[in-house]
Design a protein around this motif. Structure first.
Motif, PDB file in Angstrom:
ATOM      1  N   ALA A 104       0.841  -1.205   0.000  1.00 50.59           N
ATOM      2  CA  ALA A 104       0.000   0.000   0.000  1.00 50.59           C
ATOM      3  C   ALA A 104       0.874   1.253   0.000  1.00 50.59           C
ATOM      4  O   ALA A 104       0.622   2.201  -0.765  1.00 50.59           O
ATOM      5  CB  ALA A 104      -0.919  -0.017   1.226  1.00 50.59           C
ATOM      6  N   GLN A 105       1.888   1.261   0.851  1.00 50.82           N
ATOM      7  CA  GLN A 105       2.791   2.415   0.899  1.00 50.82           C
ATOM      8  C   GLN A 105       3.597   2.515  -0.388  1.00 50.82           C
ATOM      9  O   GLN A 105       3.860   3.625  -0.885  1.00 50.82           O
ATOM     10  CB  GLN A 105       3.726   2.298   2.110  1.00 50.82           C
ATOM     11  CG  GLN A 105       4.707   3.451   2.278  1.00 50.82           C
ATOM     12  CD  GLN A 105       4.032   4.763   2.618  1.00 50.82           C
ATOM     13  OE1 GLN A 105       2.817   4.825   2.831  1.00 50.82           O
ATOM     14  NE2 GLN A 105       4.819   5.832   2.666  1.00 50.82           N
ATOM     15  N   ALA A 106       3.982   1.385  -0.949  1.00 55.09           N
ATOM     16  CA  ALA A 106       4.736   1.377  -2.200  1.00 55.09           C
ATOM     17  C   ALA A 106       3.934   2.038  -3.319  1.00 55.09           C
ATOM     18  O   ALA A 106       4.476   2.814  -4.114  1.00 55.09           O
ATOM     19  CB  ALA A 106       5.097  -0.053  -2.586  1.00 55.09           C
ATOM     20  N   LYS A 107       2.650   1.726  -3.392  1.00 53.58           N
ATOM     21  CA  LYS A 107       1.804   2.317  -4.434  1.00 53.58           C
ATOM     22  C   LYS A 107       1.713   3.828  -4.284  1.00 53.58           C
ATOM     23  O   LYS A 107       1.764   4.568  -5.278  1.00 53.58           O
ATOM     24  CB  LYS A 107       0.410   1.693  -4.381  1.00 53.58           C
ATOM     25  CG  LYS A 107       0.355   0.243  -4.843  1.00 53.58           C
ATOM     26  CD  LYS A 107      -1.067  -0.312  -4.753  1.00 53.58           C
ATOM     27  CE  LYS A 107      -1.152  -1.743  -5.278  1.00 53.58           C
ATOM     28  NZ  LYS A 107      -2.530  -2.287  -5.193  1.00 53.58           N
ATOM     29  N   LYS A 108       1.591   4.296  -3.045  1.00 54.05           N
ATOM     30  CA  LYS A 108       1.512   5.744  -2.798  1.00 54.05           C
ATOM     31  C   LYS A 108       2.806   6.445  -3.208  1.00 54.05           C
ATOM     32  O   LYS A 108       2.795   7.473  -3.883  1.00 54.05           O
ATOM     33  CB  LYS A 108       1.221   6.004  -1.315  1.00 54.05           C
ATOM     34  CG  LYS A 108      -0.159   5.590  -0.859  1.00 54.05           C
ATOM     35  CD  LYS A 108      -0.344   5.870   0.633  1.00 54.05           C
ATOM     36  CE  LYS A 108      -1.710   5.407   1.120  1.00 54.05           C
ATOM     37  NZ  LYS A 108      -1.880   5.652   2.588  1.00 54.05           N
ATOM     38  N   LEU A 109       3.918   5.875  -2.790  1.00 51.82           N
ATOM     39  CA  LEU A 109       5.212   6.487  -3.092  1.00 51.82           C
ATOM     40  C   LEU A 109       5.483   6.484  -4.594  1.00 51.82           C
ATOM     41  O   LEU A 109       5.996   7.471  -5.146  1.00 51.82           O
ATOM     42  CB  LEU A 109       6.326   5.739  -2.360  1.00 51.82           C
ATOM     43  CG  LEU A 109       6.342   5.874  -0.836  1.00 51.82           C
ATOM     44  CD1 LEU A 109       7.374   4.943  -0.229  1.00 51.82           C
ATOM     45  CD2 LEU A 109       6.629   7.322  -0.430  1.00 51.82           C
TER      46      LEU A 109
END
Length: 540
Positions: A364-369
């Motif tokens: 989830a954080q990877a997609k945001k970044l």
């Protein structure tokens, strides 16, 4: 040292291990005519030029056909090589090596001048040796390597035929390991001059001063032999008559060859490991090596953004990959420097330098970044080229990474599985967007990894650049070199900086389960450097 993604590695601790069989043999094979070992590589030899060897396949062959001033022995301790003894001055800057009488495979004497010539050839810029930096503590190296000073000014000299004197610009506690490596091997100038650019391009275009000599290698073929070198100074204690090599990169073919007795060892894949877990011939080889992703900042501007680099890392579940895909004992990494590699006062370097965000999985954080980094480029989508080895392990890494990264918004990944030597060439030329790279420590010191990612290192293929990191590594090699505590702190902080800024993406720490025939004894393994030494091996 560069690794293929499916190469044979060894023992659990930072030591060499005599591989003694766990179960009985059906025949004695004790006669000299039966002292033949059949070994396997998964890639061809890229080069046999000691100055140009950068990979584990070349280095493994060179370690058995050539010999430096010293050799690596048990427990990562050096043992005599061409030098029968050596001494170090009180200030740590002058190393004196006294040579034994020894010969090249053509009968020429090995002299101190051969070391001087070999080192000068490695250092001079026209050779373009990627490993020349190993000699960077030798006096005047930088000036020689940049072409600002003649090679003759390098801090190595011959005092007669049997004494080599090396002057360092600053002390280097691990220099004893450096002189055991191919870049510091002696070279026969007569032979180098005779063959010119074709020197060591085939087995016939070189001479050898080690326990064996290379035969049957054309430069491109998939079979070669290490034949006993009768001119070697300790030939009487070399029991094997030859080691036959062949390249096999299909796991089922390799297993069939092993079970039929055509080869004497096999590195198992995950499925095979599960089936042979209880075999008495099984040896688990944990190594001082890490595989990681290089992100090419010169070719893809998005990788200059730390958010993009972190997104790539967080999108890959390293625990799942090692446990359920490789399934061969390899571990999820905690950083670039492997676990159980270097310790101080009982503290593992990898634990001291651990940065959770550098290796954790958080899609989830990877997609945001990634979305933020992609927006900053002004694009809504992009395609990246992923380059890996065409070995079974390389293909597994390729498939897994490609699938993981495809979950990032607007990203398409095209995978290219290529032969090991092609992967090395593309890495050196920057012909990739994302590269599955691998490194095994050359010697038991964290600097063997830390030095890779300084701004000017030739192995920093992604061209990551961090001034703080450069300073910390420089301090460890310079002003803090003789202060154990400060040097440890410098290198720990450097690793933390690398992981915090996500200079590279650690993928897995390699371990390999190996089956070794019970008739094979005395093969020495080193978890750093060239790995295999057959000089004391025998069949019984």
């Amino acid at each position: 040292m560069k690794l293929s993604s499916s190469l044979k590695l060894g023992a659990v601790a930072i030591a060499s291990v005599a591989l003694l069989a766990a179960c009985g043999s059906n025949s004695s094979n004790s006669g000299s005519n039966k002292q033949v070992l059949n070994w396997v590589e998964t890639s061809n030899i890229p080069t046999m030029d000691p100055s140009k060897s950068v990979d584990i396949v070349s280095s493994g062959a060179l370690n058995n056909v050539d010999e430096g001033l010293l050799r690596i022995g048990q427990d990562s301790k050096v043992r005599p090589g061409v030098a029968k003894d050596y001494s170090v001055s009180k200030d740590g800057k002058t190393w004196t090596f006294n040579l034994r009488k020894s010969k090249w495979s053509n009968g020429d004497p090995v002299t101190a001048k051969d070391f001087v010539f070999g080192w000068q050839r490695t250092a001079k810029p026209s050779t373009a040796s990627q490993y020349a930096y190993l000699l960077d503590h030798v006096q005047n190296f930088n000036a020689v390597n940049k072409g600002k000073m003649a090679p003759s000014k390098l801090g190595i000299k011959a005092e007669g035929d049997n004494k080599v004197v090396v002057t360092l610009s600053k002390p280097q506690s691990y220099f004893k390991y450096i002189v055991s490596m191919p870049a510091a091997y002696p070279q026969n100038q007569k032979i180098v001059d005779k063959y010119g650019k074709k020197f060591a391009a085939t087995s016939e275009n070189a001479v050898y001063n080690g326990p064996f000599k290379l035969t049957g290698w054309t430069g491109t073929n998939n079979k070669w032999t290490l034949a006993k070198n009768d001119q070697y100074w300790d030939a009487k204690n070399v029991k094997l008559s030859k080691v036959n090599y062949q390249v096999i990169n299909d796991q089922q073919t390799w297993l069939s060859q092993y079970q039929s007795g055509k080869v004497d060892e096999i590195i198992l894949d995950g499925t095979q490991y599960k089936n042979f877990k209880n075999s008495k011939e099984l040896n688990m080889r944990n190594s001082a090596s890490t595989f990681y992703l290089d992100l090419n900042q010169q070719k893809q501007a998005i990788f200059k953004n730390q958010k993009a680099r972190r997104a790539i890392s967080m999108a890959i579940n390293k625990v799942d990959f090692t446990k359920n895909v490789l399934a061969d004992g390899s571990q999820a990494p905690t950083g670039v420097v492997p676990q159980d590699f270097v310790k101080k006062d009982g503290k593992d370097f990898a634990d001291a330098a651990y940065v959770k965000a550098g290796t954790e999985y958080n899609l989830a954080q990877a997609k945001k970044l990634w979305a933020q980094a992609l927006k900053a480029t002004g694009k809504s989508s992009m395609t990246l080229n992923l380059v890996t080895d065409d070995t079974p392990r390389g293909k597994k890494a390729s498939d897994y990474v490609q699938n993981a990264l495809s979950k990032l918004p607007g990203l398409k990944v095209e995978a290219n599985n290529v032969p090991f030597n092609v992967r090395l060439s593309r890495a050196q030329k920057g012909q990739f967007d994302v590269l599955v790279d691998g490194w095994i420590a050359d010697y038991p010191d964290a600097i063997s990894f830390s030095s890779l990612f300084t701004s000017d290192n030739s192995y920093n293929y992604g061209k990551w650049n961090n001034k703080k990191y450069d300073t910390l590594v420089a301090n460890a090699e310079g002003k803090d070199a003789n202060d154990t505590n400060k040097r440890w702190t410098d290198l720990v902080d450097a690793e933390k900086t690398l992981m915090t800024d996500q200079g590279v993406v650690p993928l897995y720490q390699l371990a390999e389960p190996q089956l070794l025939k019970s008739k094979v004894h005395g093969v020495e393994y080193f978890p750093t450097g060239a790995q295999w030494d057959f000089s004391h091996a025998y069949i019984k």
